[in-house]
Design a protein around this motif. Structure first.
Motif, PDB file in Angstrom:
ATOM      1  N   ASP A  19       0.879  -1.172  -0.040  1.00 37.76           N
ATOM      2  CA  ASP A  19      -0.114   0.161   0.011  1.00 37.76           C
ATOM      3  C   ASP A  19       0.655   1.360   0.022  1.00 37.76           C
ATOM      4  O   ASP A  19       2.035   1.352   0.217  1.00 37.76           O
ATOM      5  N   ARG A  20       0.274   2.278  -0.330  1.00 29.45           N
ATOM      6  CA  ARG A  20       0.969   3.864  -0.046  1.00 29.45           C
ATOM      7  C   ARG A  20      -0.106   4.703   0.620  1.00 29.45           C
ATOM      8  O   ARG A  20      -1.171   4.675   0.433  1.00 29.45           O
ATOM      9  N   ILE A  21       0.414   5.667   1.305  1.00 32.95           N
ATOM     10  CA  ILE A  21      -0.197   6.942   1.743  1.00 32.95           C
ATOM     11  C   ILE A  21      -0.175   7.974   0.815  1.00 32.95           C
ATOM     12  O   ILE A  21       1.220   8.228   0.521  1.00 32.95           O
ATOM     13  N   ILE A  22      -1.204   8.465   0.283  1.00 31.52           N
ATOM     14  CA  ILE A  22      -1.047   9.290  -0.800  1.00 31.52           C
ATOM     15  C   ILE A  22      -1.630  10.529  -0.130  1.00 31.52           C
ATOM     16  O   ILE A  22      -2.434  10.728   0.582  1.00 31.52           O
ATOM     17  N   THR A  23      -0.587  11.951  -0.279  1.00 32.41           N
ATOM     18  CA  THR A  23      -1.046  12.872   0.208  1.00 32.41           C
ATOM     19  C   THR A  23      -1.680  13.975  -0.980  1.00 32.41           C
ATOM     20  O   THR A  23      -0.830  14.045  -1.994  1.00 32.41           O
ATOM     21  N   LEU A  24      -2.722  14.487  -0.830  1.00 34.03           N
ATOM     22  CA  LEU A  24      -3.449  15.056  -1.749  1.00 34.03           C
ATOM     23  C   LEU A  24      -3.840  16.346  -1.597  1.00 34.03           C
ATOM     24  O   LEU A  24      -4.142  16.727  -0.236  1.00 34.03           O
ATOM     25  N   LEU A  25      -3.958  17.394  -2.390  1.00 34.42           N
ATOM     26  CA  LEU A  25      -4.548  18.629  -2.489  1.00 34.42           C
ATOM     27  C   LEU A  25      -6.073  18.488  -3.041  1.00 34.42           C
ATOM     28  O   LEU A  25      -5.775  18.515  -4.515  1.00 34.42           O
ATOM     29  N   THR A  26      -7.167  18.588  -2.466  1.00 36.64           N
ATOM     30  CA  THR A  26      -8.199  18.424  -3.348  1.00 36.64           C
ATOM     31  C   THR A  26      -9.104  19.628  -3.544  1.00 36.64           C
ATOM     32  O   THR A  26      -8.884  20.700  -2.818  1.00 36.64           O
ATOM     33  N   ARG A  27      -9.991  19.558  -4.240  1.00 38.26           N
ATOM     34  CA  ARG A  27     -10.699  21.065  -4.678  1.00 38.26           C
ATOM     35  C   ARG A  27     -11.531  21.267  -3.412  1.00 38.26           C
ATOM     36  O   ARG A  27     -11.588  22.403  -3.061  1.00 38.26           O
ATOM     37  N   GLN A  28     -12.428  20.565  -3.102  1.00 41.98           N
ATOM     38  CA  GLN A  28     -13.245  20.677  -2.015  1.00 41.98           C
ATOM     39  C   GLN A  28     -12.883  20.404  -0.670  1.00 41.98           C
ATOM     40  O   GLN A  28     -13.409  21.000   0.415  1.00 41.98           O
ATOM     41  N   HIS A  29     -12.071  19.563  -0.344  1.00 40.08           N
ATOM     42  CA  HIS A  29     -11.706  19.027   0.927  1.00 40.08           C
ATOM     43  C   HIS A  29     -10.237  19.306   1.455  1.00 40.08           C
ATOM     44  O   HIS A  29      -9.870  18.951   2.500  1.00 40.08           O
ATOM     45  N   ARG A  40       0.875  -0.607  -5.081  1.00 33.75           N
ATOM     46  CA  ARG A  40       2.531  -0.844  -5.383  1.00 33.75           C
ATOM     47  C   ARG A  40       2.475  -2.389  -6.120  1.00 33.75           C
ATOM     48  O   ARG A  40       3.745  -3.007  -6.569  1.00 33.75           O
ATOM     49  N   ARG A  41       1.426  -2.996  -6.181  1.00 33.33           N
ATOM     50  CA  ARG A  41       1.498  -4.468  -6.824  1.00 33.33           C
ATOM     51  C   ARG A  41       1.261  -4.177  -8.470  1.00 33.33           C
ATOM     52  O   ARG A  41       0.722  -3.217  -9.000  1.00 33.33           O
TER      53      ARG A  41
END
Length: 241
Positions: A19-29, A40-41
């Motif tokens: 798995d991965r932890i993804i850091t996101l900049l979202t439009r609404q949240h 990763r598979r």
């Protein structure tokens, strides 16, 4: 509970075996940290859609500490346009790190920061303008949206109309002779004009500027950014200023 949003992937790191932890900049949240299970598979259904720089449409499931990404569709693969040009790629990396630092509170809406980042990456990929100037314009605008708008036309301390001679990051921009603080820089008047144009998006002024004034402006933008973020960005060390 499921929700949908569009986002820019800011960074990723490994979690467990697959798995991965993804850091996101979202439009609404705003800024969101979410788990992409099995990404990763080699058989992962997400493919390269959750790599940094990718503009994606997502479906997420709310979790206790981390949300879980259940669907991801690519809107714009900015990484493919940046990966072929070292200067644009490194400048883009600074933009991602800046967004990650400026939008510190998770799940707090920050539409303007999101739109600035998308627009900045689009301009960086388009290639019509210098990567350094696109980066500097983005940095000044994102700082302004975060509440750290620099003053280039009026004294940042007393409000006296300029032009002024002295620049001090800790005071918020240009200072008049009366308000001048020890350690203030004294940039060329042309450099101050470039800084104002970068903040305003006045590209004819920027594109007509001499290279030495663009370099001086970049140094002042970096100093201003480092002061308000309270430490320098790691990625900025790889950008030629």
């Amino acid at each position: 509970m499921l929700y949908r949003d569009e986002a820019i992937v800011l960074r990723t790191h490994k979690l467990g075996e697959a798995d991965r932890i993804i850091t996101l900049l979202t439009r609404q949240h705003g800024r969101v940290r979410a788990v992409a299970k099995g990404v990763r598979r080699t058989t992962s259904r997400f493919g390269s859609r959750l790599e940094p720089f990718t503009h994606v449409d997502l479906q997420l499931a709310e979790g206790r500490s981390l949300d879980v990404i259940t669907q991801a569709e690519t809107i714009t693969p900015f990484s493919s346009g940046l990966g072929l040009d070292y200067d644009r790629y490194t400048a883009g990396t600074v933009m991602l790190e800046t967004a990650d630092r400026l939008v510190a509170e998770e799940k707090e809406p920050s539409v303007q920061q999101f739109l600035l980042l998308v627009g900045g990456l689009r301009a960086m990929v388009a290639g019509g303008r210098g990567p350094g100037q696109v980066l500097d314009s983005y940095l000044l605008r994102s700082l302004a949206v975060a509440g750290y708008a620099p003053s280039f036309e009026h004294c940042a301390r007393c409000g006296l109309e300029g032009p002024h001679r002295w620049f001090n990051p800790s005071m918020g921009g240009m200072l008049c002779s009366t308000c001048r603080m020890p350690g203030s820089a004294s940039p060329a008047p042309e450099t101050v004009a470039v800084l104002g144009a970068l903040l305003a998006g006045d590209w004819p002024v920027v594109e007509a500027a001499d290279a030495r004034h663009l370099r001086e402006a970049s140094g002042l933008v970096s100093a201003y950014l480092a002061w308000h973020l309270e430490r320098a960005l790691r990625s900025l060390a790889y950008v030629e200023r």
